[in-house]
Design an enzyme around this catalytic site. Structure first.
Site, PDB file in Angstrom:
ATOM      1  N   LYS A  13      67.270 -49.931 -20.945  1.00 32.37           N
ATOM      2  CA  LYS A  13      66.916 -51.190 -20.274  1.00 32.37           C
ATOM      3  C   LYS A  13      67.784 -51.456 -19.047  1.00 32.37           C
ATOM      4  CE  LYS A  13      69.316 -54.054 -23.605  1.00 32.37           C
ATOM      5  NZ  LYS A  13      70.588 -54.196 -22.899  1.00 32.37           N
ATOM      6  N   ARG A  84      70.286 -62.712 -26.143  1.00 32.33           N
ATOM      7  CA  ARG A  84      70.442 -61.764 -27.247  1.00 32.33           C
ATOM      8  C   ARG A  84      70.327 -62.469 -28.598  1.00 32.33           C
ATOM      9  NH1 ARG A  84      73.510 -57.709 -24.440  1.00 32.33           N
ATOM     10  NH2 ARG A  84      74.197 -55.930 -25.587  1.00 32.33           N
ATOM     11  N   ARG A 118      75.036 -38.388 -27.910  1.00 28.28           N
ATOM     12  CA  ARG A 118      75.733 -38.610 -26.637  1.00 28.28           C
ATOM     13  C   ARG A 118      77.191 -38.142 -26.734  1.00 28.28           C
ATOM     14  NH1 ARG A 118      74.384 -44.401 -24.361  1.00 28.28           N
ATOM     15  NH2 ARG A 118      75.826 -45.180 -25.923  1.00 28.28           N
ATOM     16  N   ARG A 151      81.987 -41.277 -28.598  1.00 26.83           N
ATOM     17  CA  ARG A 151      82.570 -42.621 -28.667  1.00 26.83           C
ATOM     18  C   ARG A 151      82.462 -43.140 -30.095  1.00 26.83           C
ATOM     19  NH1 ARG A 151      79.490 -45.254 -23.764  1.00 26.83           N
ATOM     20  NH2 ARG A 151      80.566 -44.224 -22.087  1.00 26.83           N
ATOM     21  N   ARG A 162      74.465 -51.330 -35.700  1.00 23.32           N
ATOM     22  CA  ARG A 162      74.113 -52.046 -34.455  1.00 23.32           C
ATOM     23  C   ARG A 162      72.614 -52.318 -34.420  1.00 23.32           C
ATOM     24  NH1 ARG A 162      76.562 -48.222 -29.960  1.00 23.32           N
ATOM     25  NH2 ARG A 162      75.496 -49.568 -28.488  1.00 23.32           N
TER      26      ARG A 162
HETATM   27  P1  AMP Z   1      75.973 -54.543 -22.953  1.00 24.87           P
HETATM   28  O1  AMP Z   1      76.602 -53.913 -21.746  1.00 24.87           O
HETATM   29  O2  AMP Z   1      74.772 -55.390 -22.613  1.00 24.87           O
HETATM   30  O3  AMP Z   1      75.677 -53.547 -24.047  1.00 24.87           O
HETATM   31  O4  AMP Z   1      77.051 -55.577 -23.562  1.00 24.87           O
HETATM   32  C1  AMP Z   1      78.339 -55.151 -23.962  1.00 24.87           C
HETATM   33  C2  AMP Z   1      78.995 -56.176 -24.881  1.00 24.87           C
HETATM   34  O5  AMP Z   1      79.091 -57.450 -24.216  1.00 24.87           O
HETATM   35  C3  AMP Z   1      78.239 -56.487 -26.172  1.00 24.87           C
HETATM   36  O6  AMP Z   1      78.577 -55.604 -27.197  1.00 24.87           O
HETATM   37  C4  AMP Z   1      78.725 -57.898 -26.492  1.00 24.87           C
HETATM   38  O7  AMP Z   1      80.032 -57.872 -27.030  1.00 24.87           O
HETATM   39  C5  AMP Z   1      78.815 -58.515 -25.127  1.00 24.87           C
HETATM   40  N1  AMP Z   1      77.556 -59.166 -24.698  1.00 24.87           N
HETATM   41  C6  AMP Z   1      76.756 -58.807 -23.638  1.00 24.87           C
HETATM   42  N2  AMP Z   1      75.717 -59.650 -23.508  1.00 24.87           N
HETATM   43  C7  AMP Z   1      75.850 -60.569 -24.500  1.00 24.87           C
HETATM   44  C8  AMP Z   1      75.083 -61.699 -24.917  1.00 24.87           C
HETATM   45  N3  AMP Z   1      73.956 -62.067 -24.283  1.00 24.87           N
HETATM   46  N4  AMP Z   1      75.530 -62.413 -25.984  1.00 24.87           N
HETATM   47  C9  AMP Z   1      76.655 -62.085 -26.636  1.00 24.87           C
HETATM   48  N5  AMP Z   1      77.429 -61.024 -26.309  1.00 24.87           N
HETATM   49  C10 AMP Z   1      77.031 -60.267 -25.262  1.00 24.87           C
END
Ligand code: AMP
Length: 209
Positions: A13, A84, A118, A151, A162
């Site tokens: 995405k 989210r 990965r 990782r 997850r």
């Molecule tokens: P991402 O790069 O979108 O995978 O986000 C990395 C991390 O940021 C996630 O594992 C969460 O800890 C935090 N995060 C990103 N977007 C959100 C959101 N909308 N709500 C809560 N935590 C978020």
């Protein structure tokens, strides 16, 4: 135009959001990036985010919203990684009305294969995949020759947990946008370009309405 794109971890995405932003001149807003920037600059919010981010946990809704709110333009954006939770979807609704919510559909089996295969270079960070982008010499980076590692949050067990969190949080969000009749599903298992054309088709159709 105000869009949001959804999909499980590893659905691509982020890649699609960047391409869509480029094609339709939208601002690409990734809450993951905003959170990481706050942590890197050690802001007041960044200090709060760190402990959640380090554990791969979702940051509480109010804090993400506080960080997102000033960056949300009045028009033309694509949200990547937000909302989210259903709480975030409701908060967003008080600030902006989305025109489209795009859901990239990728099966759990495909996600597991994409993420658990990965491998990352321990030195330069270049990303490989044991099946889809294997290095020339197994276990070593093509760019710098250092060893490749997996990782911690890419292991099968963690990806499964997850995914289960993702499904339970996402279901009510999809229902929320389905009720508003703005939810569009796209097959996320096709190639990057095929997924992109399917998404563009929906967006162009919605513009011309
Ligand atoms: P991402 O790069 O979108 O995978 O986000 C990395 C991390 O940021 C996630 O594992 C969460 O800890 C935090 N995060 C990103 N977007 C959100 C959101 N909308 N709500 C809560 N935590 C978020």
């Amino acid at each position: 135009m105000k869009l949001a794109i959804f999909g499980p971890p590893g659905s691509g995405k982020g890649t699609q959001a960047k391409k869509i932003a480029g094609r339709f001149s939208l601002r690409h807003i990734s809450t993951g990036d905003i959170i990481r920037e706050n942590i890197a600059s050690n802001t007041k919010l960044g200090k709060k985010f760190k402990e959640y981010n380090d554990k791969g946990l979702l940051v509480p809704d109010e804090w993400v919203f506080e960080a997102l709110r000033p960056t949300l333009p009045k028009e033309k954006f694509i949200l990547d990684g937000f909302p989210r939770t259903i709480g975030q979807a409701r908060m967003l609704d008080t600030l902006a009305t989305l025109d489209m919510a795009i859901m990239l559909k990728v099966s759990d089996e495909e996600v597991l294969e994409r993420i658990s295969g990965r491998r990352v270079c321990s030195s330069c960070g270049k990303i490989f995949h044991i099946k889809f982008r294997p290095p020339e010499k197994q276990g070593f980076c093509d760019a710098c020759g250092s060893s490749l590692v997996q990782r911690k949050d890419d292991t099968e067990e963690i990806v499964k947990s997850r995914l289960s969190e993702y499904h339970s949080q996402t279901k009510p969000i999809l229902e929320f946008y389905e009720d508003k009749k703005i939810l569009y599903y796209v097959d996320g298992e096709k190639s990057i370009e095929e997924v992109f054309s399917a998404v563009c088709f929906f967006i162009e159709n919605s513009i011309s309405k």
